[in-house]
Structure formats: C-alpha cells, structure tokens
Design a protein around this motif. Structure first.
Motif, PDB file in Angstrom:
ATOM      1  N   GLY A 275      -8.192   5.545  -9.293  1.00 61.66           N
ATOM      2  CA  GLY A 275      -7.546   4.470 -10.041  1.00 61.66           C
ATOM      3  C   GLY A 275      -7.881   3.077  -9.553  1.00 61.66           C
ATOM      4  N   THR A 276      -8.810   2.968  -8.599  1.00 59.92           N
ATOM      5  CA  THR A 276      -9.094   1.669  -7.984  1.00 59.92           C
ATOM      6  C   THR A 276      -9.614   0.652  -8.988  1.00 59.92           C
ATOM      7  OG1 THR A 276      -9.537   2.697  -5.834  1.00 59.92           O
ATOM      8  CG2 THR A 276     -10.419   0.487  -6.194  1.00 59.92           C
TER       9      THR A 276
ATOM     10  N   HIS B 236     -10.777  -5.397  -1.305  1.00 58.72           N
ATOM     11  CA  HIS B 236     -10.010  -4.264  -0.789  1.00 58.72           C
ATOM     12  C   HIS B 236     -10.152  -4.192   0.724  1.00 58.72           C
ATOM     13  CE1 HIS B 236     -11.349  -3.097  -4.945  1.00 58.72           C
ATOM     14  NE2 HIS B 236     -10.026  -3.053  -5.057  1.00 58.72           N
ATOM     15  N   VAL B 237      -9.036  -4.016   1.399  1.00 60.01           N
ATOM     16  CA  VAL B 237      -9.060  -3.922   2.846  1.00 60.01           C
ATOM     17  C   VAL B 237      -9.755  -2.616   3.248  1.00 60.01           C
ATOM     18  CG1 VAL B 237      -6.778  -2.829   2.974  1.00 60.01           C
ATOM     19  CG2 VAL B 237      -7.677  -4.060   4.959  1.00 60.01           C
ATOM     20  N   PRO B 238     -10.670  -2.649   4.226  1.00 53.94           N
ATOM     21  CA  PRO B 238     -11.324  -1.406   4.661  1.00 53.94           C
ATOM     22  C   PRO B 238     -10.336  -0.498   5.393  1.00 53.94           C
ATOM     23  CG  PRO B 238     -12.591  -3.350   5.340  1.00 53.94           C
ATOM     24  CD  PRO B 238     -11.251  -3.838   4.883  1.00 53.94           C
TER      25      PRO B 238
ATOM     26  N   TYR C  30       0.783  -1.235   0.000  1.00 49.32           N
ATOM     27  CA  TYR C  30       0.000   0.000   0.000  1.00 49.32           C
ATOM     28  C   TYR C  30       0.813   1.282   0.000  1.00 49.32           C
ATOM     29  CZ  TYR C  30      -3.738  -3.245   0.940  1.00 49.32           C
ATOM     30  OH  TYR C  30      -4.620  -4.295   0.838  1.00 49.32           O
ATOM     31  N   ARG C  31       2.117   1.192   0.146  1.00 51.63           N
ATOM     32  CA  ARG C  31       2.887   2.437   0.174  1.00 51.63           C
ATOM     33  C   ARG C  31       3.234   2.934  -1.228  1.00 51.63           C
ATOM     34  NH1 ARG C  31       6.093   3.518   5.713  1.00 51.63           N
ATOM     35  NH2 ARG C  31       4.554   2.574   7.087  1.00 51.63           N
ATOM     36  N   LEU C  32       2.925   2.162  -2.256  1.00 56.90           N
ATOM     37  CA  LEU C  32       3.113   2.597  -3.641  1.00 56.90           C
ATOM     38  C   LEU C  32       1.927   2.098  -4.454  1.00 56.90           C
ATOM     39  CD1 LEU C  32       4.897   3.905  -5.815  1.00 56.90           C
ATOM     40  CD2 LEU C  32       5.967   1.659  -6.166  1.00 56.90           C
ATOM     41  N   ARG C  33       1.195   3.021  -5.066  1.00 58.09           N
ATOM     42  CA  ARG C  33       0.018   2.659  -5.851  1.00 58.09           C
ATOM     43  C   ARG C  33       0.182   3.213  -7.266  1.00 58.09           C
ATOM     44  NH1 ARG C  33      -3.992   4.357  -0.860  1.00 58.09           N
ATOM     45  NH2 ARG C  33      -3.293   2.685   0.527  1.00 58.09           N
ATOM     46  N   PRO C  34       0.806   2.438  -8.146  1.00 54.63           N
ATOM     47  CA  PRO C  34       1.086   2.929  -9.501  1.00 54.63           C
ATOM     48  C   PRO C  34      -0.185   3.060 -10.337  1.00 54.63           C
ATOM     49  CG  PRO C  34       1.634   0.610  -9.316  1.00 54.63           C
ATOM     50  CD  PRO C  34       1.279   1.061  -7.944  1.00 54.63           C
ATOM     51  N   ARG C  35      -0.136   3.915 -11.323  1.00 54.94           N
ATOM     52  CA  ARG C  35      -1.266   4.100 -12.235  1.00 54.94           C
ATOM     53  C   ARG C  35      -1.316   2.929 -13.208  1.00 54.94           C
ATOM     54  NH1 ARG C  35      -2.804   7.159 -17.030  1.00 54.94           N
ATOM     55  NH2 ARG C  35      -4.825   8.180 -16.675  1.00 54.94           N
ATOM     56  N   SER C  36      -2.504   2.378 -13.402  1.00 49.88           N
ATOM     57  CA  SER C  36      -2.672   1.241 -14.290  1.00 49.88           C
ATOM     58  C   SER C  36      -2.687   1.675 -15.753  1.00 49.88           C
ATOM     59  CB  SER C  36      -3.992   0.524 -13.972  1.00 49.88           C
ATOM     60  OG  SER C  36      -4.334  -0.381 -14.997  1.00 49.88           O
TER      61      SER C  36
ATOM     62  N   VAL D 192      -7.401   0.667  -1.012  1.00 52.77           N
ATOM     63  CA  VAL D 192      -8.211   0.446   0.175  1.00 52.77           C
ATOM     64  C   VAL D 192      -9.648   0.876  -0.122  1.00 52.77           C
ATOM     65  CG1 VAL D 192      -6.265   0.785   1.739  1.00 52.77           C
ATOM     66  CG2 VAL D 192      -7.732   2.744   1.151  1.00 52.77           C
ATOM     67  N   ALA D 193     -10.575   0.315   0.643  1.00 50.83           N
ATOM     68  CA  ALA D 193     -11.967   0.757   0.611  1.00 50.83           C
ATOM     69  C   ALA D 193     -12.147   1.731   1.763  1.00 50.83           C
ATOM     70  CB  ALA D 193     -12.910  -0.435   0.751  1.00 50.83           C
ATOM     71  N   ARG D 194     -12.191   3.006   1.449  1.00 50.86           N
ATOM     72  CA  ARG D 194     -12.305   4.025   2.505  1.00 50.86           C
ATOM     73  C   ARG D 194     -13.722   3.997   3.086  1.00 50.86           C
ATOM     74  NH1 ARG D 194      -8.836   7.878   3.426  1.00 50.86           N
ATOM     75  NH2 ARG D 194     -10.462   9.434   3.771  1.00 50.86           N
TER      76      ARG D 194
END
Length: 464
Positions: free
Chosen positions: A163-164, A192-194, A45-51, A298-300
C-alpha cells in the motif's frame, strides 16, 4: 575598589558554571529531540490505514512512473523488485535500469516481467554520462522515457509494502497539494524513513541495522517534524518531474526574473553531486520554496554482507559529504551522540549538584536505549524479540554508540571518499571529482575493505 585578583577569581569560577549549565541545557535539547522522534514514530507508524486510491479506477488517479536503478545482485534483489510489481495501485509503470546488457540483475528483471505481464514494466539498458554520479547516469534514460509526471525513485535494496504507493500519492497529490488557507507551502516530495534488516550475519550489517533503526530514525523523524530545513534520505522518494525540471541544484530561489539561468535543469543537473537525492530535495525546498512530507510507510532496507571496515568507510563517506553541504550541523554532530552528550551532562551535574557520574551515566544510557527500542518497535510494528536476537541488537547498538566519535574524528579532517573502488574528492556543496591519487589513509592501509565492483551501493545522505 575591587582587587584584580578577585576579578580573575570570579571570572575563573563563572566559566565552569556557564559550561555546566550549557551542557545540561544542551543535553535536554537533544533528549527532547529523541523524545520527539519517538513520539512521531508512535503516532505515524503504528497505524497504516489502507488508502482509498488502492481500489480506485485507473482513470481517476494520477499515473506514477517507478524508476529503479540496478547493478548486480543486491541482497534480497528479487523480493525488493517484486514489491513494486505488487503495489495496490492501478495506474503505474516501472522502469528497471542497468548499465550493461551483461548485468547480473537482468535475469531477475526478466523473470519478474514474465511473472507479472499485466504490469507495465520496461527494461532500460545503457547509461548516459551526465556527471560523476553513476546512479544518475543509470537513471537518466528512464527519466526521459517516463510517461507520468509523478516519479517514484527507489534504490535496488529497498522493499516496500503493497500500500506504499497509494498512501504516498495521497500525501503528494491530495488536498495538501493546494496552498492551505494559512499559506502553508505545497508538498513537492514524499519520502520514507529507512528501516533496515540484515540479510547476512556479519558484524557491520548488524551495526548498520541497529544504527538506521534507532538513532538515525529518531533524529530523522524529529528533524522532519520540526521541518526548519530539508532533510531527506533518497532510498524511496516521490516527486514531480515538472518540479524537478525547474531546479538546477544551485539552491538559489527561482523567481520570475531568474528564467535566464544557464545551469542545466532536471535530473541531469544533479549528476555532479555524490548525494543527488539530498540535493534534489534541497533544491525543491529552497529553489521553489516547497516542502516535504513523510508518509506512514517505511523503506525496508536490505543490508547485505557488511564488514566492520565496510561500515566504517560508509559512515566516513557520508560525514565528509555532509561536511561540505551542512557544515555547522556536521560540526556539532558528536555532541548529539549518547556518549559525548552523556559525559558532558554528567560533568555538569557533578559540578552543580554533586551528583556522581557513576550514578547518572547508567540512567542516561538506559533512557537512551529505551527511546531507541521504542522507535524500533514503532517502525517494525513489533518489539525486538527477546533472547539471542535482543542481545545481538544490544551488542551492535553499543558498538555503534561507542564508534560514533572515533569515526567522526577520522572523517572530519578529510575530503576524499572511496566509492565503488574509486577515490573521489568532495568539493563545495557535495560536488565530487576523481582524486589524483589514493589518499585513503592509515585505516584503509591497515584494515582494508573489500571491493564492491559487482554490487550497486545505493546513494543516500543518511543523517547518520
């Protein structure tokens, strides 16, 4: 010749030794699970690249039908729903389902549809009774109208990053879909983890937020990293309709000779379960022998106004549901918590090494808290701010840890749950039926809790 008294003495001295060693072995297993969850959170989760799918041509990417069940004005509803209208993905549609044409969520839905005319969004009004679960009843018409095979089901109190969807389709429909040379199973579900954020400054809301963002998250991630069985929370899930139409919730493997099963299949088959999300995931895992995967999103989860009693009953409900679905795991749950695990380990260390508990216990809780803070920082992409925010979190975290055992002790002996103003009896495999009388017990009679008749409380099976 050995005296019988010597044998009794040897036996009585051996038992404490075995218990002491067992308590320490167990402690290090649970600590290792926490560290695994912490490592997974950092890595994922510390890096979320663009798909690459975010800018792809619509004709070149799979279509997705987004299903959102609504009832009333949930906390942060406008922003939650808008997050699905602004996805960086060019081939999707949205179904927003309500039971009544007088539902308070409808003006919000209409405003968003008008604001984003380029998005294929549909209002679905009217539920169909296919079981005891109102979420399934609410979704079933949208499910049948969905154009695309890939479904993304999100609870109404969930907000997602732009981007999810693209990153999740990457996981679900990417190269991992085909069986790998090693024979690894196809991915059937992406979840997705809440990650909770309190929209109201109430005690229960802060405790729920502290729980979901620390203990729940680290164990959820650790269990899914080990992946020996299905473990899914249904706040935000992607799966294929074609896969769901092959399962019926019996958890019996589908074989070439099982085509004559009379049980209803598809989404309607899960209307008899209170935790339909977990049962769908388990069915895909066990009936089709497929696997699940987490994306890097994540699911906010917007946590509205929640009193201490609301929090208590929410935890009681899901412990009682889990008890009928995964009894062994629910039975050992207290031993995975910081208080029980720490006390047992301190007793073991005192017996084996003479280490006083007052020296071990502070170190234990400091270690536990440090791991939880690191998990929180990974999911949030920033540490908890210092000052008043940190102290509020620390107070809520401490209350959560201290309440875990009392809540479990109350919940484990019952099978009734109160949900949306009605009382149900939880049966085998998590199926439910209406209770014939109010059996909610002394806590409800003393403290009570507010009714949620005008709110939709999304169903989930948090590994609480």
């Amino acid at each position: 010749m050995v005296d019988s008294e010597d044998e009794d003495g040897a036996g009585s001295s051996t038992l404490p030794l075995i218990l002491a060693i067992t308590s320490l072995v167990w402690y290090f297993i649970i600590l290792s699970m926490g560290l695994l969850g912490c490592w997974t959170a950092r890595k994922r989760y510390r890096l979320r690249p663009r798909s690459p799918l975010a800018s792809a041509d619509p004709a070149s990417i799979p279509g997705v039908s987004i299903l959102r069940p609504l009832k009333g004005l949930d906390a942060n509803l406008y922003e939650n729903l808008e997050s699905t209208f602004t996805q960086e993905y060019s081939n999707y549609e949205i179904f927003l389902s309500v039971e009544s044409e007088h539902d308070q969520a409808l003006p919000v839905v209409k405003e968003l549809i008008a604001k984003y005319p380029h998005v294929k969004a549909h209002m679905v009004i009217g539920a169909e009774n296919v079981g005891s679960n109102p979420k399934v009843n609410n979704l079933i018409r949208a499910y049948r109208q969905a154009t695309y095979d890939i479904l993304w089901v999100l609870d109404s109190n969930v907000m997602v990053d732009r981007g999810t969807l693209a990153r999740s389709v990457d996981v679900l429909d990417g190269p991992q879909t085909a069986a790998a040379p090693s024979g690894r199973r196809r991915i059937a579900l992406v979840h997705h983890v809440p990650f909770a954020f309190a929209t109201e400054q109430t005690l229960g809301s802060h405790i729920e937020q502290a729980f979901l963002n620390t203990n729940h998250a680290k164990m959820y991630l650790a269990i899914n990293t080990v992946a020996i069985d299905s473990c899914v929370v249904g706040k935000s899930n992607l799966y294929r309709k074609s896969d769901l139409e092959r399962v019926d919730g019996t958890l019996k493997p589908v074989t070439p000779t099982s085509g004559d099963r009379s049980q209803q299949r598809g989404l309607a088959a899960f209307g008899r379960f209170l935790a339909e999300d977990n049962m769908i995931a388990s069915a895909l895992w066990k009936e089709l022998d497929l696997r699940h995967e987490l994306s890097c999103d994540v699911a906010r989860n917007a946590v509205g106004s929640m009193s201490l009693a609301d929090y208590f009953w929410r935890r009681v409900r899901w412990i009682r549901v889990r008890k009928h679905m995964v009894f062994a795991a629910t039975l050992v749950e207290p031993f995975t918590e910081s208080v029980v695990a720490g006390v047992l380990a301190s007793l073991g260390l005192r017996y084996l090494l003479g280490l006083p508990p007052w020296l071990f216990i502070p170190l234990h809780f400091l270690t536990w808290l440090s791991i939880d803070l690191d998990v929180y920082a990974s999911l949030a992409a920033h540490p908890i701010p210092s000052g008043a925010t940190f102290w509020k979190f620390l107070g809520a975290w401490s209350l959560r840890e201290g309440m875990a055992l009392p809540i479990w002790l109350y919940a484990i002996w019952g099978s009734t749950v109160d949900w949306r103003g009605k009382t149900y009896v939880v049966m085998r495999n998590g199926e439910v039926k209406r209770a014939s009388r109010d059996a909610r017990g002394w806590f409800r009679r003393i403290f009570g809790t507010k009714e949620r008749g005008q709110e939709y409380e999304p169903l989930e099976l948090a590994q609480d």
